[in-house]
Design an enzyme around this catalytic site. Structure first.
Site, PDB file in Angstrom:
ATOM      1  N   CYS A 130     -20.994  32.025  -4.090  1.00 48.84           N
ATOM      2  CA  CYS A 130     -20.514  31.016  -2.786  1.00 48.84           C
ATOM      3  C   CYS A 130     -21.440  31.341  -1.798  1.00 48.84           C
ATOM      4  O   CYS A 130     -22.504  31.859  -1.909  1.00 48.84           O
ATOM      5  CB  CYS A 130     -19.013  30.930  -2.299  1.00 48.84           C
ATOM      6  N   THR A 145     -21.587  33.158   1.080  1.00 47.91           N
ATOM      7  CA  THR A 145     -21.620  34.799   1.335  1.00 47.91           C
ATOM      8  C   THR A 145     -21.008  35.785   0.312  1.00 47.91           C
ATOM      9  O   THR A 145     -21.624  36.802   0.260  1.00 47.91           O
ATOM     10  CB  THR A 145     -20.623  35.073   2.557  1.00 47.91           C
ATOM     11  N   HIS A 158     -15.021  58.292 -13.327  1.00 47.15           N
ATOM     12  CA  HIS A 158     -14.968  56.800 -12.873  1.00 47.15           C
ATOM     13  C   HIS A 158     -14.014  56.101 -13.729  1.00 47.15           C
ATOM     14  O   HIS A 158     -13.304  55.135 -13.025  1.00 47.15           O
ATOM     15  CB  HIS A 158     -16.158  56.064 -13.047  1.00 47.15           C
TER      16      HIS A 158
HETATM   17  C1  RB5 Z   1     -18.488  27.241   2.518  1.00 47.59           C
HETATM   18  O1  RB5 Z   1     -18.992  26.658   3.659  1.00 47.59           O
HETATM   19  C2  RB5 Z   1     -18.573  28.846   2.518  1.00 47.59           C
HETATM   20  O2  RB5 Z   1     -17.333  28.929   3.508  1.00 47.59           O
HETATM   21  C3  RB5 Z   1     -18.268  29.277   1.236  1.00 47.59           C
HETATM   22  O3  RB5 Z   1     -19.332  28.916   0.426  1.00 47.59           O
HETATM   23  C4  RB5 Z   1     -18.154  30.847   1.087  1.00 47.59           C
HETATM   24  O4  RB5 Z   1     -19.058  31.677   1.839  1.00 47.59           O
HETATM   25  C5  RB5 Z   1     -16.841  31.467   1.600  1.00 47.59           C
HETATM   26  O5  RB5 Z   1     -16.511  32.778   1.387  1.00 47.59           O
END
Ligand code: RB5
Length: 152
Positions: free
Chosen positions: A68, A70, A136
């Site tokens: 996604c 981040t 681990h």
């Molecule tokens: C989308 O704008 C963004 O919020 C998503 O891709 C992600 O970074 C969420 O954690």
């Protein structure tokens, strides 16, 4: 031996990087199932994180990659699923440790944080690394015991 199956998914923030990683995985001869998203239009990351994490949690897929913007949202979603160890990695060292120490079965990346070369190196490093077991494994057993207690 059966082909190693990898599921991959992203939201719009990770779409381009997901496409690049999919190509890299196929170049490596791996069977890849793409759970979407299919373009850069805005979608909700939990919907795609769920699809990938379900497949790994059920054992249908051995490994997964989620992207996604981040990587944070995808890792939050994926780690709700029993048996999923989703690791959000920011560099190749973290990607390597994610396998060696945590035996991460889903690698999570940030499409707005990493460039394609860096991300490709991280995916390759994670795939090539081996879980070290030993102490681990004992730690992973503790996580599995927590899942058993919390999700009964
Ligand atoms: C989308 O704008 C963004 O919020 C998503 O891709 C992600 O970074 C969420 O954690």
């Amino acid at each position: 031996m059966a082909e190693k199956m990898i599921v991959i998914g992203s939201d719009h923030g990770g779409f381009e990087l997901k496409e690049a990683i999919k190509a890299l995985l196929r170049e490596r001869g791996l069977a890849v199932e793409d759970m979407g998203t299919r373009d850069g239009n805005s979608v909700d990351y939990p919907d795609f994180g769920e699809r990938v994490a379900r497949k790994v949690s059920s054992g249908e897929a051995e490994l997964g990659v989620l992207v996604c913007g981040t990587g944070i949202g995808m890792s939050i979603v994926a780690n709700k699923f029993p048996g999923v160890r989703a690791a959000l990695a920011a560099d190749p060292y973290m990607a390597k440790m994610a396998k060696q120490h945590n035996n991460a079965n889903i690698l999570v990346l940030g499409g707005r944080v990493l460039d394609e070369n860096e991300a490709s190196e991280m995916v390759a490093t994670w795939l090539d690394a081996r879980f070290e077991g030993g102490r681990h494994q004992g730690r992973l057993d503790k996580i599995a015991a927590l899942e058993k207690e919390l999700y009964k």
